[in-house]
Design a protein around this motif. Structure first.
Motif, PDB file in Angstrom:
ATOM      1  N   ASP A  57      86.756 100.673  75.495  1.00 34.39           N
ATOM      2  CA  ASP A  57      87.219 101.970  76.002  1.00 34.39           C
ATOM      3  C   ASP A  57      87.123 102.054  77.527  1.00 34.39           C
ATOM      4  OD1 ASP A  57      84.497 102.021  76.207  1.00 34.39           O
ATOM      5  OD2 ASP A  57      84.189 103.824  75.009  1.00 34.39           O
ATOM      6  N   ASP A  58      86.886 100.901  78.190  1.00 36.18           N
ATOM      7  CA  ASP A  58      86.754 100.908  79.643  1.00 36.18           C
ATOM      8  C   ASP A  58      87.172  99.549  80.209  1.00 36.18           C
ATOM      9  OD1 ASP A  58      86.127 102.101  82.071  1.00 36.18           O
ATOM     10  OD2 ASP A  58      84.017 101.505  82.015  1.00 36.18           O
ATOM     11  N   HIS A  59      88.171  98.930  79.580  1.00 37.37           N
ATOM     12  CA  HIS A  59      88.480  97.540  79.895  1.00 37.37           C
ATOM     13  C   HIS A  59      89.152  97.351  81.246  1.00 37.37           C
ATOM     14  CE1 HIS A  59      92.217  99.105  78.225  1.00 37.37           C
ATOM     15  NE2 HIS A  59      92.838  98.124  78.835  1.00 37.37           N
ATOM     16  N   LEU A  60      89.581  98.426  81.910  1.00 43.28           N
ATOM     17  CA  LEU A  60      90.170  98.322  83.249  1.00 43.28           C
ATOM     18  C   LEU A  60      89.148  98.554  84.354  1.00 43.28           C
ATOM     19  CD1 LEU A  60      93.550 100.187  82.615  1.00 43.28           C
ATOM     20  CD2 LEU A  60      93.087  97.728  82.542  1.00 43.28           C
ATOM     21  N   ASN A  61      87.889  98.709  83.988  1.00 40.92           N
ATOM     22  CA  ASN A  61      86.833  98.977  84.966  1.00 40.92           C
ATOM     23  C   ASN A  61      86.576  97.724  85.811  1.00 40.92           C
ATOM     24  OD1 ASN A  61      84.423  99.520  86.339  1.00 40.92           O
ATOM     25  ND2 ASN A  61      83.559 100.680  84.620  1.00 40.92           N
ATOM     26  N   PRO A  62      86.763  97.793  87.140  1.00 42.57           N
ATOM     27  CA  PRO A  62      86.546  96.601  87.982  1.00 42.57           C
ATOM     28  C   PRO A  62      85.098  96.132  87.994  1.00 42.57           C
ATOM     29  CG  PRO A  62      86.886  98.546  89.350  1.00 42.57           C
ATOM     30  CD  PRO A  62      87.190  98.964  87.939  1.00 42.57           C
ATOM     31  N   ASP A  63      84.172  96.988  87.587  1.00 39.39           N
ATOM     32  CA  ASP A  63      82.765  96.590  87.554  1.00 39.39           C
ATOM     33  C   ASP A  63      82.504  95.483  86.534  1.00 39.39           C
ATOM     34  OD1 ASP A  63      82.230  98.490  89.472  1.00 39.39           O
ATOM     35  OD2 ASP A  63      81.482  99.988  88.040  1.00 39.39           O
ATOM     36  N   MET A  64      83.404  95.326  85.562  1.00 36.68           N
ATOM     37  CA  MET A  64      83.191  94.298  84.541  1.00 36.68           C
ATOM     38  C   MET A  64      83.056  92.908  85.155  1.00 36.68           C
ATOM     39  SD  MET A  64      85.480  93.099  81.216  1.00 36.68           S
ATOM     40  CE  MET A  64      86.446  94.593  81.281  1.00 36.68           C
TER      41      MET A  64
END
Length: 223
Positions: A57-64
């Motif tokens: 639910d947060d796969h576009l988060n650059p923190d990944m």
């Protein structure tokens, strides 16, 4: 304990299905993922199930990229490896697992499904699940295929998943559970000894309904 975890997992699936429908850039293949429901090891999580659970639910988060670099490269390579976390299998193997899944491709099931899961073979610091010498595998089988058998391997002490590609010679066969009747949830007790740090649990699941074989890598930490 298992009941609480299973309920939460099913709730996450329902919630993330709504998120999935709201992300048009993933295309029709992602939207079709729930229709091809099969299963995976959800605890300790297989590589792609873990990436979906943590980032679905947060796969576009650059923190990944900093927090979970192996999942970041997997999402970048092919998001459908995560949306289809339950579809990593090969048909028609005839029991010859090593013949159909060469060294270095174990976590992708021998580059199955046209290479959809190839990112799971990437060598690096995959996030791990803490386990003791004795632990339990939880297979969530959405389609209730059941099992003719399982083969559960653990990497040998001294193998480093962060720097070495996984091959059959790196594994020790530790459990060989036989037939399991169709069910959504199957639990397998695993006993090991003499291992420390990061290891890979490699589970081969031969489904009962046809010659359908799942190849599932779970990263664990024995402490």
């Amino acid at each position: 304990m298992h009941t609480k975890k299973d309920t939460a997992g099913h709730t996450r699936w329902a919630g993330r299905a709504l998120v999935l429908a709201s992300v048009p850039l993933l295309g029709l293949t992602a939207l079709a993922a729930p229709a091809s429901a099969h299963g995976s090891i959800v605890d300790p999580a297989s590589r792609n199930y873990g990436c979906w659970e943590r980032w679905g639910d947060d796969h576009l988060n650059p923190d990944m990229e900093q927090e979970d670099p192996m999942c970041a490269q997997a999402w970048e390579d092919n998001p459908n490896a995560m949306w289809n976390w339950n579809g990593l299998y090969r048909n028609g193997v005839g029991g010859d697992h090593q013949g159909h899944v060469p060294d270095g491709t174990l976590c992708s099931g021998g580059n199955t499904e046209g290479g959809r899961y190839d990112s799971l073979d990437a060598v690096g610091p995959w996030q791990t699940t803490p386990v003791d010498d004795d632990f339990t595998l939880h297979l969530y089988d959405q389609a209730s295929h059941g099992a003719d058998y399982f083969l559960v391997y653990v990497t040998e002490e001294g193998f480093d998943p962060a720097t070495e590609p996984l091959g059959w010679d790196d594994l020790e066969l530790v459990e060989t559970p036989g037939y399991h009747a169709p069910a959504n949830d199957i639990y397998i007790d695993v006993s090991t000894t003499g291992r420390t740090g990061h290891h890979v649990v490699f589970t081969v699941w031969k489904a009962s309904h046809m010659d359908q074989n799942y190849y599932l890598c779970s990263d664990v930490d024995f402490g």
